[in-house]
Scaffold this motif. Sequence first.
Motif, short mmCIF file in Angstrom:
data_model
loop_
_atom_site.label_atom_id
_atom_site.label_comp_id
_atom_site.label_asym_id
_atom_site.label_seq_id
_atom_site.Cartn_x
_atom_site.Cartn_y
_atom_site.Cartn_z
N HIS A 69 47.91 114.17 62.89
CA HIS A 69 47.39 115.13 63.88
C HIS A 69 47.26 114.41 65.21
N ASP A 73 42.50 108.79 67.92
CA ASP A 73 42.43 107.63 67.02
C ASP A 73 43.60 107.58 66.05
N HIS A 74 44.48 108.61 66.08
CA HIS A 74 45.64 108.65 65.18
C HIS A 74 46.98 108.52 65.90
N ASP A 171 42.98 112.89 58.43
CA ASP A 171 41.60 113.36 58.43
C ASP A 171 41.57 114.68 57.68
N HIS A 203 35.50 116.19 57.73
CA HIS A 203 35.82 114.95 57.02
C HIS A 203 35.30 115.00 55.59
N HIS A 225 39.32 105.35 56.69
CA HIS A 225 38.76 106.06 57.86
C HIS A 225 37.24 106.01 57.83
#
Length: 260
Positions: A69, A73-74, A171, A203, A225
């Motif tokens: 996604h 942070d990805h 996530d 999450h 994560h």
Amino acid sequence: MAADLDAGELRVTVLGSGTAIPVADRFPAGYLVQSQRANALVDCGPGTLRRLAQTGVDLGDLDAVFLTHYHTDHCADVGPLLFALRSPRYRGRKPLHLFAAPGLQRFLDTLATVWPWTLPRDYELRVHELSPGTFAFEDLQVAAVPIRHTAQSLGYRFEATSGRSVAFSGDADECEELVDLARDVDVFVCDAAFPDEARVEGHLTPGLAGAHAERARAKALWMTHFYPECDGVDVAAQARATYRGEVVVARDLLAVTLRQ
Ligand SMILES: [Zn+2]
Ligand SMILES: [Zn+2]
């Protein structure tokens, strides 16, 4: 050059087991999947390229990036990746494939308005906006499955010619698709962002990750994560309360090679 793997073998390396919150020992999300013919990143959060260098894989050998996604942070290292690939040392390299949910081309176009030096030069960038389904990439069978987190979240499953397999939740919040994704998988890399007692919407927790892994009959659960809230918590015990398979608490540069 592809990884030093035999046909049918699959290697999984954690490049980042952390999140958007900077901590000393966990980089944000990034994973390396290798087969005999493919070196692929799953997510490319900030720091992923540094961790990739630590594995010895040169950017010239990277075949693909699969984004789960568009949270920063990805995918924040996509810009630095594309900039680095303009270096003369990578002139004429093999095509790089980028895979993600619809919105990928717009993401790249927008990036190029502020960083025009992310546009490909002297190599081909192949952009794939994915619908849910399965397809072949090199010697891997890939499945992309919508996951409950953002409207553009995909989980991925990779299967080698031997049938050995790994699945990535990205996530994830609770959803049936996650169980389908991880069905009988060898390694299920799954969001376990917050402890059971501190669940945050969007999450999973170790107990919930375990519950999904149990229903899927995944052979091993690699929880990842981790937000700092997990520090000092026995997350493995929380997962073992709901899951009978092998529980692994991921850390950066943890790797396994799945042989036939
Ligand atoms: Zn996210
Ligand atoms: Zn995240």
